[in-house]
Design a protein around this motif. Structure first.
Motif, PDB file in Angstrom:
ATOM      1  N   ASP A  29     -53.904  -7.818   8.483  1.00 13.72           N
ATOM      2  CA  ASP A  29     -53.194  -8.408   9.618  1.00 13.72           C
ATOM      3  C   ASP A  29     -54.070  -9.317  10.469  1.00 13.72           C
ATOM      4  O   ASP A  29     -53.572 -10.018  11.346  1.00 13.72           O
ATOM      5  N   ILE A  30     -55.386  -9.320  10.254  1.00 12.48           N
ATOM      6  CA  ILE A  30     -56.273 -10.192  11.033  1.00 12.48           C
ATOM      7  C   ILE A  30     -55.889 -11.652  10.801  1.00 12.48           C
ATOM      8  O   ILE A  30     -55.811 -12.436  11.744  1.00 12.48           O
ATOM      9  N   ALA A  31     -55.614 -12.011   9.558  1.00 11.56           N
ATOM     10  CA  ALA A  31     -55.167 -13.382   9.257  1.00 11.56           C
ATOM     11  C   ALA A  31     -53.807 -13.652   9.902  1.00 11.56           C
ATOM     12  O   ALA A  31     -53.553 -14.754  10.385  1.00 11.56           O
ATOM     13  N   VAL A  32     -52.940 -12.650   9.938  1.00 20.79           N
ATOM     14  CA  VAL A  32     -51.630 -12.798  10.576  1.00 20.79           C
ATOM     15  C   VAL A  32     -51.806 -13.022  12.079  1.00 20.79           C
ATOM     16  O   VAL A  32     -51.099 -13.831  12.679  1.00 20.79           O
ATOM     17  N   ALA A  33     -52.781 -12.358  12.685  1.00 21.87           N
ATOM     18  CA  ALA A  33     -53.051 -12.550  14.117  1.00 21.87           C
ATOM     19  C   ALA A  33     -53.522 -13.979  14.380  1.00 21.87           C
ATOM     20  O   ALA A  33     -53.088 -14.613  15.344  1.00 21.87           O
ATOM     21  N   ARG A  34     -54.393 -14.509  13.523  1.00 19.53           N
ATOM     22  CA  ARG A  34     -54.825 -15.905  13.679  1.00 19.53           C
ATOM     23  C   ARG A  34     -53.642 -16.848  13.521  1.00 19.53           C
ATOM     24  O   ARG A  34     -53.504 -17.820  14.269  1.00 19.53           O
ATOM     25  N   ASP A  35     -52.769 -16.570  12.542  1.00 18.67           N
ATOM     26  CA  ASP A  35     -51.577 -17.398  12.347  1.00 18.67           C
ATOM     27  C   ASP A  35     -50.662 -17.342  13.563  1.00 18.67           C
ATOM     28  O   ASP A  35     -50.067 -18.354  13.951  1.00 18.67           O
ATOM     29  N   LEU A  36     -50.544 -16.162  14.177  1.00 18.26           N
ATOM     30  CA  LEU A  36     -49.734 -16.018  15.384  1.00 18.26           C
ATOM     31  C   LEU A  36     -50.294 -16.902  16.498  1.00 18.26           C
ATOM     32  O   LEU A  36     -49.547 -17.599  17.186  1.00 18.26           O
ATOM     33  N   ALA A  37     -51.615 -16.905  16.663  1.00 13.41           N
ATOM     34  CA  ALA A  37     -52.241 -17.737  17.694  1.00 13.41           C
ATOM     35  C   ALA A  37     -51.988 -19.214  17.427  1.00 13.41           C
ATOM     36  O   ALA A  37     -51.618 -19.962  18.330  1.00 13.41           O
ATOM     37  N   ARG A  38     -52.163 -19.643  16.186  1.00 17.61           N
ATOM     38  CA  ARG A  38     -51.951 -21.054  15.828  1.00 17.61           C
ATOM     39  C   ARG A  38     -50.495 -21.448  16.049  1.00 17.61           C
ATOM     40  O   ARG A  38     -50.191 -22.479  16.648  1.00 17.61           O
TER      41      ARG A  38
END
Length: 158
Positions: A29-38
């Motif tokens: 989910d770390i990549a999902v969190a970055r995607d959420l920020a972007r």
């Protein structure tokens, strides 16, 4: 994903608070969190016209999100909660986790391998705070969305 805004239509970010939150339970989910920020910054720019925000600021916000969510996933059991809030030309990044123990904030050491995440977050943020919660803790930092002409770089020096 949940977003809130202070009003309808295009408004100045000085007058409007816009936020998004997400819960994350696994390392993937770390990549999902970055995607959420972007995605959040893209949506805020489209609706509110974040004029002058460069790719560098977007990358800094994503880096901070990645570091804080990584630490929460690594050192606390259970899910973590990420909240991003744009207010007055800055993004507040807050990550809650279930571990009440404050993080160890190590002095900068270029010879140390690893454990530089909080050092990076503190260097690029305008503020950094650890808040104890009834359950766990919340770490917050604020990232300017435009360079401060008086200091040359976003963030503060350690």
């Amino acid at each position: 994903m949940e977003q809130t805004a202070g009003g309808e239509g295009e408004q100045s970010l000085v007058e409007t608070v816009v936020s998004v939150s997400g819960a994350f339970e696994s390392s993937e989910d770390i990549a999902v969190a970055r995607d959420l920020a972007r995605s959040f910054l893209s949506d805020v720019q489209a609706v509110h016209g974040l004029a002058g925000v460069r790719a560098r600021e977007w990358a800094v916000v994503q880096l901070v999100v990645s570091e804080l969510v990584t630490n929460a996933r690594k050192y606390a059991p259970g899910p973590c909660l990420l909240t991003l809030e744009v207010n007055g030309g800055a993004v507040e990044v807050a990550v809650w986790d279930s571990n009440p123990t404050p993080p160890a904030i190590l002095a900068p050491d270029p010879m140390r391998i690893g454990q530089h995440g909080l050092e990076i977050v503190m260097a690029v943020g305008q503020s950094f705070a650890v808040h104890r919660e009834p359950v766990g803790k919340r770490i917050t930092t604020t990232i300017a969305l435009a360079d401060d002409p008086g200091r040359g770089l976003t963030g503060r020096r350690l």
